[in-house]
Every structure is written in structure tokens, then in C-alpha cells.
Design a protein around this motif. Structure first.
Motif, PDB file in Angstrom:
ATOM      1  N   LEU A   1       0.917  -1.263   0.161  1.00  0.00           N
ATOM      2  CA  LEU A   1      -0.049  -0.018  -0.047  1.00  0.00           C
ATOM      3  C   LEU A   1       0.875   1.230  -0.036  1.00  0.00           C
ATOM      4  CD1 LEU A   1      -2.993   1.193   0.369  1.00  0.00           C
ATOM      5  CD2 LEU A   1      -2.555   1.091   2.834  1.00  0.00           C
ATOM      6  N   LEU A   2       0.862   2.073  -1.166  1.00  0.00           N
ATOM      7  CA  LEU A   2       1.555   3.329  -1.032  1.00  0.00           C
ATOM      8  C   LEU A   2       0.767   4.448  -0.545  1.00  0.00           C
ATOM      9  CD1 LEU A   2       2.982   2.781  -4.688  1.00  0.00           C
ATOM     10  CD2 LEU A   2       4.237   2.743  -2.696  1.00  0.00           C
ATOM     11  N   ILE A   3       1.442   4.970   0.705  1.00  0.00           N
ATOM     12  CA  ILE A   3       0.836   6.191   1.264  1.00  0.00           C
ATOM     13  C   ILE A   3       1.909   7.122   1.206  1.00  0.00           C
ATOM     14  CG2 ILE A   3      -0.017   6.913   3.423  1.00  0.00           C
ATOM     15  CD1 ILE A   3      -0.613   3.938   4.315  1.00  0.00           C
ATOM     16  N   GLY A   4       1.159   8.521   0.855  1.00  0.00           N
ATOM     17  CA  GLY A   4       2.010   9.597   0.835  1.00  0.00           C
ATOM     18  C   GLY A   4       1.178  10.904   0.351  1.00  0.00           C
ATOM     19  N   LEU A   5       1.730  11.845   0.605  1.00  0.00           N
ATOM     20  CA  LEU A   5       1.093  13.228   0.167  1.00  0.00           C
ATOM     21  C   LEU A   5       0.893  13.268  -1.256  1.00  0.00           C
ATOM     22  CD1 LEU A   5       3.439  15.559   2.326  1.00  0.00           C
ATOM     23  CD2 LEU A   5       1.002  14.983   2.761  1.00  0.00           C
ATOM     24  N   PRO A   6      -0.166  14.067  -1.653  1.00  0.00           N
ATOM     25  CA  PRO A   6      -0.316  14.169  -3.102  1.00  0.00           C
ATOM     26  C   PRO A   6       0.866  14.748  -3.931  1.00  0.00           C
ATOM     27  CG  PRO A   6      -2.155  15.061  -1.619  1.00  0.00           C
ATOM     28  CD  PRO A   6      -0.962  14.838  -0.693  1.00  0.00           C
TER      29      PRO A   6
ATOM     30  N   LYS B   1       2.975   8.474  -6.622  1.00  0.00           N
ATOM     31  CA  LYS B   1       2.704   7.227  -6.373  1.00  0.00           C
ATOM     32  C   LYS B   1       2.015   6.506  -7.659  1.00  0.00           C
ATOM     33  CE  LYS B   1       0.242   8.671  -2.951  1.00  0.00           C
ATOM     34  NZ  LYS B   1       0.544  10.141  -3.051  1.00  0.00           N
ATOM     35  N   THR B   2       0.829   7.099  -8.136  1.00  0.00           N
ATOM     36  CA  THR B   2       0.312   6.502  -9.215  1.00  0.00           C
ATOM     37  C   THR B   2       1.115   6.345 -10.572  1.00  0.00           C
ATOM     38  OG1 THR B   2      -1.786   7.580  -8.443  1.00  0.00           O
ATOM     39  CG2 THR B   2      -1.597   6.697 -10.989  1.00  0.00           C
TER      40      THR B   2
END
Length: 91
Positions: free
Chosen positions: A59-64, A68-69
Motif C-alpha cells: 500500500l503506497l501512502i504519501g502526500l499528493p 505514487k500513481t
């Protein structure tokens, strides 16, 4: 007969080493290709590749705006699971 068995094992060992070296070269090439698109995220790229190569999930979690995409899209193209945007699609 023990000599022949030893030779077979030695050849098998050599084959395994060659395959591991080849895989290392391919992974390095994939990291380099992804790195041409994703900047400043070397650790994330490496961890994502490890996850995919191990058959795992992440699961990639991070700020916009941290790509990530774009990382996942790029990995799909580099690893051959999705066509690149520049490839021709029949209509």
C-alpha cells in the motif's frame, strides 16, 4: 560415479549463479528505467520492485504529488504488464 554427480552439481551451481547474475542485471535495468521517470524516490522504487518480485502486496501512502500513481504505471510498463502510452493500439 561420484565424480559425475559432482560435475552435475557443479554445472547446476554455475547455472544458478549465471541466472542470479542475469536477474540482477535485469533488476538494475528496471530500476534505471523507472528512475528516468520517477525522480528522488530511489528507496520507494527499490521497495516497490522488491514487493512485486516477491509476489507480495503493498500500500503506497504519501502526500499528493509524490508520483505514487506514476510509479505504479511506470513499473507496469517497464515490467511489461501494461502497454506504454506510446505503443500503438488497434482500434
Amino acid at each position: 560415479m561420484a565424480v559425475a554427480g559432482g560435475e552435475v552439481l557443479e554445472k547446476l551451481d554455475d547455472m544458478i549463479v549465471r541466472q542470479a547474475e542475469s536477474t540482477g542485471v535485469q533488476v538494475a535495468a528496471a530500476k534505471a528505467a523507472i528512475g528516468r521517470v520517477i525522480f528522488g524516490q530511489e528507496k520507494v522504487v527499490e521497495q516497490a520492485l522488491i514487493t512485486v518480485l516477491c509476489g507480495g502486496h503493498a500500500l503506497l501512502i504519501g502526500l499528493p504529488g509524490l508520483a505514487k500513481t506514476k510509479l505504479i504505471e511506470t513499473m507496469g510498463v517497464v515490467l511489461g504488464s501494461t502497454p506504454s502510452a506510446s505503443s500503438s493500439h488497434p482500434t
